[in-house]
Design an enzyme around this catalytic site. Structure first.
Site, PDB file in Angstrom:
ATOM      1  N   ARG A  32       0.823  -1.227   0.000  1.00 29.32           N
ATOM      2  CA  ARG A  32       0.000   0.000   0.000  1.00 29.32           C
ATOM      3  C   ARG A  32       0.848   1.264   0.000  1.00 29.32           C
ATOM      4  O   ARG A  32       0.504   2.250   0.655  1.00 29.32           O
ATOM      5  CB  ARG A  32      -0.959   0.028   1.210  1.00 29.32           C
ATOM      6  N   ARG A  36      -4.131   6.359   0.576  1.00 30.39           N
ATOM      7  CA  ARG A  36      -4.742   7.544   1.194  1.00 30.39           C
ATOM      8  C   ARG A  36      -3.823   8.385   2.056  1.00 30.39           C
ATOM      9  O   ARG A  36      -4.151   9.529   2.355  1.00 30.39           O
ATOM     10  CB  ARG A  36      -5.972   7.113   2.020  1.00 30.39           C
ATOM     11  N   ARG A  45      -7.695  10.339  -6.791  1.00 33.70           N
ATOM     12  CA  ARG A  45      -8.878   9.520  -6.536  1.00 33.70           C
ATOM     13  C   ARG A  45     -10.159  10.327  -6.738  1.00 33.70           C
ATOM     14  O   ARG A  45     -11.175   9.809  -7.203  1.00 33.70           O
ATOM     15  CB  ARG A  45      -8.831   8.980  -5.109  1.00 33.70           C
ATOM     16  N   ASP A  82      -6.684  -3.641  -7.173  1.00 34.24           N
ATOM     17  CA  ASP A  82      -7.167  -4.271  -5.945  1.00 34.24           C
ATOM     18  C   ASP A  82      -7.385  -5.752  -6.186  1.00 34.24           C
ATOM     19  O   ASP A  82      -7.688  -6.160  -7.315  1.00 34.24           O
ATOM     20  CB  ASP A  82      -8.476  -3.619  -5.489  1.00 34.24           C
ATOM     21  N   TYR A 160     -13.911 -12.830   0.594  1.00 29.43           N
ATOM     22  CA  TYR A 160     -14.697 -11.632   0.244  1.00 29.43           C
ATOM     23  C   TYR A 160     -15.912 -11.994  -0.608  1.00 29.43           C
ATOM     24  O   TYR A 160     -16.980 -11.406  -0.462  1.00 29.43           O
ATOM     25  CB  TYR A 160     -13.818 -10.608  -0.490  1.00 29.43           C
TER      26      TYR A 160
HETATM   27  O1  CP3 Z   1       0.042  -2.162  -2.298  1.00 29.44           O
HETATM   28  C1  CP3 Z   1      -0.317  -1.265  -3.103  1.00 29.44           C
HETATM   29  O2  CP3 Z   1       0.066  -0.083  -2.975  1.00 29.44           O
HETATM   30  C2  CP3 Z   1      -1.098  -1.635  -4.359  1.00 29.44           C
HETATM   31  C3  CP3 Z   1      -2.498  -1.455  -4.311  1.00 29.44           C
HETATM   32  C4  CP3 Z   1      -3.369  -2.386  -3.496  1.00 29.44           C
HETATM   33  C5  CP3 Z   1      -4.629  -1.981  -2.981  1.00 29.44           C
HETATM   34  N1  CP3 Z   1      -5.226  -3.054  -2.411  1.00 29.44           N
HETATM   35  C6  CP3 Z   1      -5.188  -0.639  -3.085  1.00 29.44           C
HETATM   36  C7  CP3 Z   1      -6.325  -0.245  -2.239  1.00 29.44           C
HETATM   37  C8  CP3 Z   1      -3.207  -3.719  -3.165  1.00 29.44           C
HETATM   38  C9  CP3 Z   1      -2.029  -4.639  -3.424  1.00 29.44           C
HETATM   39  C10 CP3 Z   1      -4.387  -4.136  -2.500  1.00 29.44           C
HETATM   40  C11 CP3 Z   1      -4.600  -5.511  -2.032  1.00 29.44           C
HETATM   41  C12 CP3 Z   1      -5.771  -5.817  -1.213  1.00 29.44           C
HETATM   42  N2  CP3 Z   1      -7.040  -5.338  -1.351  1.00 29.44           N
HETATM   43  C13 CP3 Z   1      -5.767  -6.787  -0.196  1.00 29.44           C
HETATM   44  C14 CP3 Z   1      -4.594  -7.640   0.205  1.00 29.44           C
HETATM   45  C15 CP3 Z   1      -3.623  -6.923   1.065  1.00 29.44           C
HETATM   46  C16 CP3 Z   1      -4.214  -6.414   2.359  1.00 29.44           C
HETATM   47  O3  CP3 Z   1      -4.255  -5.194   2.505  1.00 29.44           O
HETATM   48  O4  CP3 Z   1      -4.574  -7.227   3.197  1.00 29.44           O
HETATM   49  C17 CP3 Z   1      -7.071  -6.838   0.329  1.00 29.44           C
HETATM   50  C18 CP3 Z   1      -7.555  -7.710   1.451  1.00 29.44           C
HETATM   51  C19 CP3 Z   1      -7.870  -5.907  -0.435  1.00 29.44           C
HETATM   52  C20 CP3 Z   1      -9.325  -5.674  -0.311  1.00 29.44           C
HETATM   53  C21 CP3 Z   1      -9.626  -4.276   0.063  1.00 29.44           C
HETATM   54  N3  CP3 Z   1      -9.379  -3.191  -0.740  1.00 29.44           N
HETATM   55  C22 CP3 Z   1     -10.217  -3.819   1.254  1.00 29.44           C
HETATM   56  C23 CP3 Z   1     -10.629  -4.690   2.430  1.00 29.44           C
HETATM   57  C24 CP3 Z   1     -10.327  -2.432   1.151  1.00 29.44           C
HETATM   58  C25 CP3 Z   1     -10.984  -1.502   2.127  1.00 29.44           C
HETATM   59  C26 CP3 Z   1     -10.126  -1.200   3.287  1.00 29.44           C
HETATM   60  C27 CP3 Z   1      -9.295   0.020   2.986  1.00 29.44           C
HETATM   61  O5  CP3 Z   1      -8.088   0.004   3.314  1.00 29.44           O
HETATM   62  O6  CP3 Z   1      -9.855   0.988   2.482  1.00 29.44           O
HETATM   63  C28 CP3 Z   1      -9.752  -2.051  -0.093  1.00 29.44           C
HETATM   64  C29 CP3 Z   1      -9.633  -0.668  -0.648  1.00 29.44           C
HETATM   65  C30 CP3 Z   1      -8.299  -0.234  -1.161  1.00 29.44           C
HETATM   66  N4  CP3 Z   1      -7.437  -0.992  -1.894  1.00 29.44           N
HETATM   67  C31 CP3 Z   1      -7.744   1.071  -1.027  1.00 29.44           C
HETATM   68  C32 CP3 Z   1      -6.535   1.073  -1.682  1.00 29.44           C
HETATM   69  C33 CP3 Z   1      -5.583   2.225  -1.865  1.00 29.44           C
HETATM   70  C34 CP3 Z   1      -8.433   2.243  -0.333  1.00 29.44           C
HETATM   71  C35 CP3 Z   1      -9.509   2.732  -1.225  1.00 29.44           C
HETATM   72  C36 CP3 Z   1      -9.796   4.199  -1.073  1.00 29.44           C
HETATM   73  O7  CP3 Z   1      -9.076   5.045  -1.631  1.00 29.44           O
HETATM   74  O8  CP3 Z   1     -10.822   4.506  -0.434  1.00 29.44           O
END
Ligand code: CP3
Length: 354
Positions: A32, A36, A45, A82, A160
């Site tokens: 990540r 944000r 975004r 994602d 999920y």
């Molecule tokens: O690592 C990176 O920088 C690459 C981008 C990336 C995102 N999600 C962007 C994201 C990667 C590799 C993921 C993987 C991901 N997504 C996982 C596995 C890794 C982990 O974090 O456990 C999982 C479980 C998800 C599913 C997911 N996506 C959830 C549960 C959420 C909501 C929780 C949250 O943090 O907001 C997301 C949203 C998400 N994925 C965001 C980002 C930058 C936030 C979205 C926003 O801008 O509101």
């Protein structure tokens, strides 16, 4: 694969690290690293209709992928996307709600799985923009920076899909797996197939390494772990190695505890992503058979200051002498001050093996 030369061109330092080469100073990137906590992410975004739209806009997703590199010059970029793009590609309804996270229309029976199987025909078309993002990033990366493609591992993505979003007890998905093994196996098999295609297409578009995120691997008992974590990941990794033996694969089975040893034994896994709870002494044992990546506490990165320096140095001292990539044990959280990431990057870059 551990050979350093391909087509006469020396692979990038990050790729060589994953293959087991010990570097003078460890390579680093952060899970990540785009997100944000960066004001420029929030601005980009805001140009998209929502998070799913953001992931499917190659112009915006490419820009976001590159943002953290401009500030901190990590050794690798990770595609901005994602793990839930795979269910989206199979036609499952997906939405991200503000403050709530992902919401999916749950799949809980054989009929639901059959609908998704029918969705496979249109998979590549639905996720096509992701491949386009990979090409754009590959064309715009600094020379020494590697591009990581990724997907969720089948078990985590299935949680999920069955729960309909994030869960606390994972009761629905675990009950599905126990009560209707045949149907759940079809769901996992479908995810193995779609994920393999998805990753191979990312490689074709320019990804130089891959990571499989298995965020919820740690909730399963040993036999279920073998069935839904180790088996499916082994099949995906073998299919990638068959076509692209030069592409290293990082497997991140978060929360695996002692079962990390089983994960390390999957043939073709180049490196293991370690979560925050993995003791460094145990990590050193794992390092004898594989490259390890991790495992700084994301909260100490948010705290910053001397606590950050101490925790990061401890990891560098313990693991920096062997095959190692510095990372967090989980993703950067939104409250993280961007200057703390700069402090960490400087610390890693100035550290030397003694
Ligand atoms: O690592 C990176 O920088 C690459 C981008 C990336 C995102 N999600 C962007 C994201 C990667 C590799 C993921 C993987 C991901 N997504 C996982 C596995 C890794 C982990 O974090 O456990 C999982 C479980 C998800 C599913 C997911 N996506 C959830 C549960 C959420 C909501 C929780 C949250 O943090 O907001 C997301 C949203 C998400 N994925 C965001 C980002 C930058 C936030 C979205 C926003 O801008 O509101």
């Amino acid at each position: 694969m551990r050979q350093p030369i391909e087509n006469g061109i020396r692979a990038k330092p990050f790729v060589r690290s994953l293959r087991g080469e010990v570097q003078a100073r460890p390579c680093f990137w952060l899970m990540r690293q785009a997100g944000r906590y960066l004001p420029e992410y929030r601005a980009t975004r805001a140009q998209a209709k929502g998070f799913v739209d953001l992931c499917l806009r190659p112009d915006l997703a490419c820009e976001i992928t590159l943002q953290p590199l401009r500030r901190y010059a990590m050794d690798a970029a990770i595609l901005f996307s994602d793990i839930l793009m795979v269910p989206h590609g199979l036609g499952q309804k997906l939405e991200f709600r503000e403050g709530e996270g992902p919401v999916l229309e749950p799949v809980r029976d054989a009929g639901g799985v059959a609908k998704l199987e029918a969705g496979l025909a249109e998979f590549s078309e639905r996720v096509g923009p992701v491949y386009e993002t990979v090409s754009r990033v590959a064309a715009n990366l600094p020379d020494a920076t590697a591009l990581i493609g990724f997907a969720g591992a089948p078990w985590t993505v299935a949680t999920y899909m069955v729960e309909g979003g994030t869960s606390k007890d994972f009761a629905n998905v675990r009950l599905f797996a126990y009560r209707d093994r045949a149907a759940f196996r079809r769901l996992i098999d479908l995810l193995v197939e779609a994920t393999t295609v998805y990753l191979l297409r990312q490689v074709a578009a320019g990804a130089e390494a891959l990571q499989l995120f298995d965020t919820w691997a740690g909730i399963l008992p040993e036999d279920e772990y073998a069935e839904w974590v180790l088996g499916p990941v082994a099949r995906i990794v073998a299919a990638i190695a068959a076509k692209h033996p030069e592409i290293p694969v990082v497997f991140f089975p978060k929360g695996s505890g002692l079962l990390y040893e089983k994960a390390a034994a999957i043939p073709g896994v180049s490196a293991l992503g370690l979560d925050t709870a993995v003791p460094l002494e145990f990590a050193r044992r794992l390092q004898q058979r594989t490259t390890v990546q991790g495992n700084l506490d994301p909260i100490v990165l948010t705290a910053g200051g001397e606590a950050l320096d101490r925790a990061a140095t401890r990891i560098l001292e313990a693991l920096g002498g062997g095959p190692f990539v510095f990372n967090l044990g989980h993703g950067v959280i939104p409250q993280t001050p961007p200057e703390n990431v700069g402090r960490l990057a400087d610390l890693i870059r100035s550290w030397r093996r003694r």
